[in-house]
Design an enzyme around this catalytic site. Structure first.
Site, mmCIF file in Angstrom:
data_model
loop_
_atom_site.group_PDB
_atom_site.id
_atom_site.type_symbol
_atom_site.label_atom_id
_atom_site.label_comp_id
_atom_site.label_asym_id
_atom_site.label_seq_id
_atom_site.Cartn_x
_atom_site.Cartn_y
_atom_site.Cartn_z
ATOM 1 N N GLU A 1 0.913 -1.155 -0.008
ATOM 2 C CA GLU A 1 0.120 0.090 0.044
ATOM 3 C C GLU A 1 0.964 1.283 0.065
ATOM 4 O OE1 GLU A 1 -2.960 -0.465 3.316
ATOM 5 O OE2 GLU A 1 -3.790 -1.886 2.151
ATOM 6 N N CYS B 1 -2.509 9.325 2.632
ATOM 7 C CA CYS B 1 -2.231 8.573 1.391
ATOM 8 C C CYS B 1 -3.353 9.025 0.255
ATOM 9 C CB CYS B 1 -1.921 7.260 1.640
ATOM 10 S SG CYS B 1 -3.359 6.292 2.330
#
Ligand code: NAD
Length: 498
Positions: A261, A295
């Site tokens: 990720e 993010c």
């Protein structure tokens, strides 16, 4: 605006050790300081994990996996422990939220109302999800019955970043444990405190020794040793794209399964027919919440030319009014960045934006005095080929790019190396779906801010990651699939040597 400071930020925090085999244990190596981002004074010292510490933790996790009860329990039995962990997180929610704010600079309002409750939810959710999994059956024309079952893989190395640390750590730990694996967590060196607290929670929840371990320390040492260790089968990593590349290279030697990720530079596309008030709220919150260290931040606003002037005028007003300050003040919306090094990096991008000729409409500087405060910053008239539109800044910085038609909006949105999240605002239902399905992105929200249901797959496309976690997808990663082929009749077996 009246503000209140209910909790003194100078909480006394004990030195941070590793948590191995059910007990806090001093490390074999040196110690480093973790800093309060609001003052840059040391909060406490932290054990810097070595390869030796990692080896002890992996051996403990290995023993718990090979000999202990954890992988042999039913999902229902493990769920009892996981729900207890969720309950304990809520019992200690105030203390955890304060630790997280102290360590990360994320405003207390956001840690206490969003990040810590979500961490408890991670445990509640995966405790249930592990029992809901369905397997596949492949009947073969009356001759065979083939079906799949799942079993735990082994020891997982979980490597996490400093933004929203507790929420992201528990997002990995909960499905990992629910699947029956054991783990070694290596939290980010800039935010060790809440992970440290988890050891105590696991003790109180009565988790068997060795199932959950934490080795603190620096990525290139402790993290790298975890990736290299032959006793580890899985690496779930969240962090920068370049670190993910390095980890995949290193994990190849021992053939580990990896979940990546990684970074993002996510577009928010606003069409003129959208509910512009809500689009404005979402655009501002999407990039400035969590201090912009997010993010999935909507850091590229792609705005239709016909609404550009009005929308950016309102946007500029809003950004100028964002309340930046003491993260313990419940009225604070943006706090200090995590670390002086990161502050310098973000300031570097503000300088790059100026040099590239973007129009600075708000912010653009740091605040003199202690702490890593960088003003919420807005760049208008940005071209998509500018570095501030292409590179992940990971701070409170929004870049605005105009477009003239749908095809151009999609082209700009996709013209970036990342593909984590994307947001589309339009009241034209056909356009909403059409644009959503044209975006090269792991996740798209239409007329919505970043609201997640934990069942849905989470992850990025392109340089934003490999693999999906969330719901059953987490179990695809944290468990092994076994296919069982059963003959129902007397199928032909060729007789060699008969
Ligand atoms: P980072 O890559 O610097 O560090 C992440 C973790 O990796 C830390 O624990 C670090 O110690 C460790 N690490 C560093 N080098 C290592 C190595 N060689 N071997 C093993 N471990 C190593 O990232 P960061 O600065 O902590 O976090 C910010 C980044 O994380 C941003 O790029 C952000 O977009 C990304 N992020 C992604 C998601 C997502 O779900 N896609 C979520 C949050 C953050």
């Amino acid at each position: 605006m009246t503000t209140q400071t209910p909790i003194k930020p100078d909480i006394a925090v004990a030195p941070v050790e590793h948590f191995i085999d059910g007990a806090y244990t001093p490390g074999a190596g040196e110690r480093f300081e973790t800093l309060n981002p609001a003052t840059n004074r040391a909060i406490t010292t932290v054990a810097a994990g070595t390869a030796e510490d990692i080896d002890r933790a992996v051996r403990a996790a290995r023993r718990a996996f090979d000999e202990g009860p954890w992988p042999r329990m039913t999902a229902r039995e493990r769920g009892v422990y996981l729900r207890r962990v969720g309950d304990l997180i809520m019992t200690y929610a105030d203390e955890l939220a304060r630790l997280e704010t102290l360590d990360s600079g994320v405003p207390l309002k956001q840690t206490s109302t969003a990040l810590i409750p979500r961490a408890a939810e991670n445990f509640y959710f995966f405790a249930e999800e592990a029992r809901r999994l369905r397997e596949a059956i492949y009947p073969v024309e009356g001759e065979f019955l083939n079906y799949t079952t799942r079993y735990p893989v082994g020891v997982a190395g979980l490597i996490t970043p400093w933004n929203a640390p507790f929420m992201l750590e528990t997002w990995k730990i909960a499905p990992c444990l629910a699947a029956g694996d054991t783990c070694v967590l290596k939290p980010a060196e800039w935010s060790p405190l809440s992970a440290n607290f988890l050891g105590r929670i696991m003790q109180e929840a009565g988790l068997p020794e060795g199932v959950f371990n934490v080795v603190q320390g620096v990525g290139e040492v402790a993290g790298a040793a975890l990736v290299a260790h032959p006793g580890v089968q899985l690496i779930s990593f969240t962090g920068e794209t370049s670190t993910g590349q390095e980890i995949m290279r290193n994990a190849a030697t021992t053939l580990k399964r990896t979940s990546m990720e990684l970074g993002g530079k996510s577009p928010i596309v606003v069409f003129p027919d959208a509910d512009l008030d809500r689009a404005l709220d979402a655009a501002v919150f999407g990039v400035y919440s969590l201090n912009g260290e997010r993010c999935t931040a909507s850091s590229r606003l792609i705005l239709h030319a016909s609404i550009y002037d009005d929308f950016t005028a309102r946007l500029t007003e809003r950004v100028k009014r964002i309340r930046m300050g003491d993260p313990f003040d419940l009225a604070t919306e943006v706090g200090p960045l995590i670390h002086p090094t990161h502050k310098e990096r973000v300031l570097g991008y503000l300088e790059i934006g100026r040099q590239e000729g973007a129009r600075l409409a708000a912010g653009g500087d740091s605040i003199p005095g202690p702490g890593n405060y960088v003003e919420p910053t807005l760049f208008l008239d940005v071209r998509n080929d500018m570095r501030i539109a292409q590179e992940e800044i990971f701070g409170p910085v929004l870049t605005v790019i105009p477009f003239s038609d749908e095809a151009e909006a999609v082209r700009i949105a996709n013209d970036v190396r990342y593909g984590l999240a994307a947001y589309v605002w339009t009241n034209d239902i056909k356009r909403g779906h059409r644009v959503a399905s044209s975006l090269q992105s792991g996740m798209v929200w239409v007329n919505s801010q970043n609201v997640r249901d934990l069942r849905t797959p989470f992850g990025g496309a392109k340089d934003s990651g490999i693999g999906r976690e969330g719901g059953e997808h987490s179990f695809h990663f944290y468990s092994e699939t076994r296919t069982i082929h059963v003959a129902l009749g007397e199928h032909r077996i060729t007789k060699f040597g008969a």
